[in-house]
Design a protein around this motif. Structure first.
Motif, PDB file in Angstrom:
ATOM      1  N   GLN A  99       0.859  -1.190   0.000  1.00 28.88           N
ATOM      2  CA  GLN A  99       0.000   0.000   0.000  1.00 28.88           C
ATOM      3  C   GLN A  99       0.891   1.234   0.000  1.00 28.88           C
ATOM      4  OE1 GLN A  99      -3.688   0.050   2.391  1.00 28.88           O
ATOM      5  NE2 GLN A  99      -3.078   2.057   3.105  1.00 28.88           N
ATOM      6  N   SER A 100       0.635   2.140  -0.933  1.00 26.96           N
ATOM      7  CA  SER A 100       1.456   3.352  -0.996  1.00 26.96           C
ATOM      8  C   SER A 100       0.558   4.572  -1.107  1.00 26.96           C
ATOM      9  CB  SER A 100       2.397   3.299  -2.204  1.00 26.96           C
ATOM     10  OG  SER A 100       1.702   3.710  -3.374  1.00 26.96           O
ATOM     11  N   ASP A 101       1.176   5.750  -1.033  1.00 29.07           N
ATOM     12  CA  ASP A 101       0.429   7.007  -1.187  1.00 29.07           C
ATOM     13  C   ASP A 101       0.512   7.549  -2.612  1.00 29.07           C
ATOM     14  OD1 ASP A 101      -0.677   7.335   1.263  1.00 29.07           O
ATOM     15  OD2 ASP A 101       1.042   8.343   2.139  1.00 29.07           O
ATOM     16  N   ARG A 102       1.212   6.838  -3.505  1.00 29.21           N
ATOM     17  CA  ARG A 102       1.390   7.367  -4.859  1.00 29.21           C
ATOM     18  C   ARG A 102       0.060   7.389  -5.612  1.00 29.21           C
ATOM     19  NH1 ARG A 102       3.861   3.771  -7.567  1.00 29.21           N
ATOM     20  NH2 ARG A 102       4.286   2.227  -5.972  1.00 29.21           N
ATOM     21  N   PRO A 103      -0.326   8.537  -6.180  1.00 28.35           N
ATOM     22  CA  PRO A 103      -1.614   8.607  -6.873  1.00 28.35           C
ATOM     23  C   PRO A 103      -1.687   7.716  -8.110  1.00 28.35           C
ATOM     24  CG  PRO A 103      -0.384  10.669  -7.143  1.00 28.35           C
ATOM     25  CD  PRO A 103       0.362   9.849  -6.135  1.00 28.35           C
ATOM     26  N   ASP A 104      -0.508   7.340  -8.672  1.00 29.89           N
ATOM     27  CA  ASP A 104      -0.519   6.501  -9.883  1.00 29.89           C
ATOM     28  C   ASP A 104      -0.307   5.021  -9.571  1.00 29.89           C
ATOM     29  OD1 ASP A 104       2.100   6.482  -9.075  1.00 29.89           O
ATOM     30  OD2 ASP A 104       2.956   7.000 -11.028  1.00 29.89           O
ATOM     31  N   ASP A 105      -0.450   4.637  -8.295  1.00 32.05           N
ATOM     32  CA  ASP A 105      -0.210   3.240  -7.889  1.00 32.05           C
ATOM     33  C   ASP A 105      -1.410   2.379  -8.297  1.00 32.05           C
ATOM     34  OD1 ASP A 105      -0.015   0.816  -6.508  1.00 32.05           O
ATOM     35  OD2 ASP A 105       1.128   1.732  -4.890  1.00 32.05           O
ATOM     36  N   GLU A 106      -1.214   1.542  -9.317  1.00 33.45           N
ATOM     37  CA  GLU A 106      -2.342   0.796  -9.879  1.00 33.45           C
ATOM     38  C   GLU A 106      -2.928  -0.233  -8.922  1.00 33.45           C
ATOM     39  OE1 GLU A 106      -1.391  -0.723 -13.746  1.00 33.45           O
ATOM     40  OE2 GLU A 106      -1.253   1.276 -14.625  1.00 33.45           O
ATOM     41  N   ILE A 107      -2.103  -0.795  -8.043  1.00 33.71           N
ATOM     42  CA  ILE A 107      -2.622  -1.751  -7.061  1.00 33.71           C
ATOM     43  C   ILE A 107      -3.601  -1.047  -6.123  1.00 33.71           C
ATOM     44  CG2 ILE A 107      -2.000  -3.189  -5.060  1.00 33.71           C
ATOM     45  CD1 ILE A 107      -1.358  -4.529  -7.720  1.00 33.71           C
ATOM     46  N   CYS A 108      -3.198   0.126  -5.620  1.00 36.31           N
ATOM     47  CA  CYS A 108      -4.069   0.873  -4.707  1.00 36.31           C
ATOM     48  C   CYS A 108      -5.314   1.398  -5.423  1.00 36.31           C
ATOM     49  CB  CYS A 108      -3.301   2.024  -4.057  1.00 36.31           C
ATOM     50  SG  CYS A 108      -2.047   1.445  -2.882  1.00 36.31           S
ATOM     51  N   LEU A 109      -5.172   1.736  -6.700  1.00 32.52           N
ATOM     52  CA  LEU A 109      -6.329   2.193  -7.461  1.00 32.52           C
ATOM     53  C   LEU A 109      -7.340   1.053  -7.642  1.00 32.52           C
ATOM     54  CD1 LEU A 109      -4.461   4.298 -10.165  1.00 32.52           C
ATOM     55  CD2 LEU A 109      -6.021   5.205  -8.434  1.00 32.52           C
ATOM     56  N   LEU A 110      -6.838  -0.121  -7.988  1.00 32.18           N
ATOM     57  CA  LEU A 110      -7.728  -1.265  -8.221  1.00 32.18           C
ATOM     58  C   LEU A 110      -8.360  -1.782  -6.943  1.00 32.18           C
ATOM     59  CD1 LEU A 110      -5.771  -3.413 -10.851  1.00 32.18           C
ATOM     60  CD2 LEU A 110      -8.059  -2.450 -11.139  1.00 32.18           C
ATOM     61  N   PHE A 111      -7.533  -1.917  -5.888  1.00 28.89           N
ATOM     62  CA  PHE A 111      -7.998  -2.618  -4.692  1.00 28.89           C
ATOM     63  C   PHE A 111      -8.345  -1.691  -3.527  1.00 28.89           C
ATOM     64  CE2 PHE A 111      -5.388  -5.551  -7.179  1.00 28.89           C
ATOM     65  CZ  PHE A 111      -6.274  -6.608  -7.325  1.00 28.89           C
TER      66      PHE A 111
END
Length: 286
Positions: A99-111
């Motif tokens: 889990q990261s704070d990066r706005p372009d992190d696709e894992i966090c965007l998807l899940f």
């Protein structure tokens, strides 16, 4: 497939539509998704599979989602300690996920990304709050429980199965000195069984359209991995087939507009080709 998304912290979220993937999950080998220790029956297998209220095995959406997430995190190299958080810190049962704070992190965007819920594995050295996640973002991907297609368990299979629908696989652990066997049993859904899957990807901004390809990549990785327990010992090999991809835009929900069928009767390779096509995002119109 290795590029990161183009999301930024300023990306505005508003529903453009939903991309719906449905189809069949075929068990190429026996499948064991455990029900845990709370449901032992007298005379039953030591390790029963999870079943619904009608006593039929099913694949929990959480099992499918967790496995796809894990495979994508590893494939994308997102398992460095700096971007891992603890889901569980119980000794010997630690669970760390990305889990990261990066706005372009696709894992966090998807899940999805939940703020301050989980503790960082490795602090970045900037004091107590340094590793905190202060940004939340909604999960774009929903994976539903997959019910068993009962027609896939043929009369001939039922005759030969231990429980009409499941099999009991016997396993042995062999002591290396005395060669003594330590038998155990494992309940499995048999090879040949078929489950009905349904995944929904919410497209909340133009940039989300690229996430479809990442979901397909995760499912392709799963076909050469294993679902559930005992994967390295032969259980849990699955294949996706008869896939249907449908786009439902805002008008579908607000005024009863038509859905757009993008693929039908397809395998993963065909759906992946479709999602990788440059014109794909144009087909996901408002």
């Amino acid at each position: 497939m290795g590029t990161m998304s183009t999301h930024t912290a300023q990306t505005q979220l508003q529903l453009i539509g939903k991309l719906i993937l449905s189809g069949d999950l075929h068990c190429e080998t026996g499948l064991h998704i455990g029900a845990g220790k709370g449901s032992l029956e007298i005379g039953g297998a030591d390790n029963p599979v999870v079943k619904d209220a009608f006593g039929l095995p099913y694949i929990p959406g959480s099992s499918l989602r967790g496995k796809v997430r894990s495979l994508l995190e590893n494939a994308m190299g997102l398992t460095s300690p700096a971007e891992l958080v603890y889901l569980s810190k119980r000794r010997g049962q630690e669970v760390r996920i990305h889990q990261s704070d990066r706005p372009d992190d696709e894992i966090c965007l998807l899940f999805g990304r939940s703020p301050l819920r989980a503790e960082r594995v490795q602090s970045d050295g900037g004091g107590e709050g340094a590793g905190d996640n202060r940004s939340a973002s909604p999960a774009r991907l929903t994976i539903y429980d997959a019910p068993l297609d009962q027609d896939s368990i043929t009369p001939q299979m039922r005759e030969n199965l231990d429980d009409e629908i499941t099999e009991v696989k016997s396993e042995n652990a062999i002591d290396r000195i005395t060669s003594q066997a330590n038998p155990r049993t494992l309940e499995r859904v048999p090879a040949g069984a078929r489950f009905k899957i349904r995944l929904v990807l919410d497209v909340l901004c133009e940039e989300d359209k690229a996430l479809a390809a990442r979901v397909i990549e995760g499912l392709r990785l799963l076909e050469d991995d294993a679902l559930g327990g005992g994967g390295s010992r032969g259980s849990g090999r699955v294949r996706f087939a008869n896939l249907k991809l449908v786009w439902r835009n805002r008008a579908f929900y607000s005024s009863g507009g038509d859905e757009a069928e993008l693929a039908s009767g397809a395998d993963l390779a065909a759906v992946q080709q479709l999602a990788a096509n440059g014109a794909f995002s144009e087909r996901l119109a408002v």
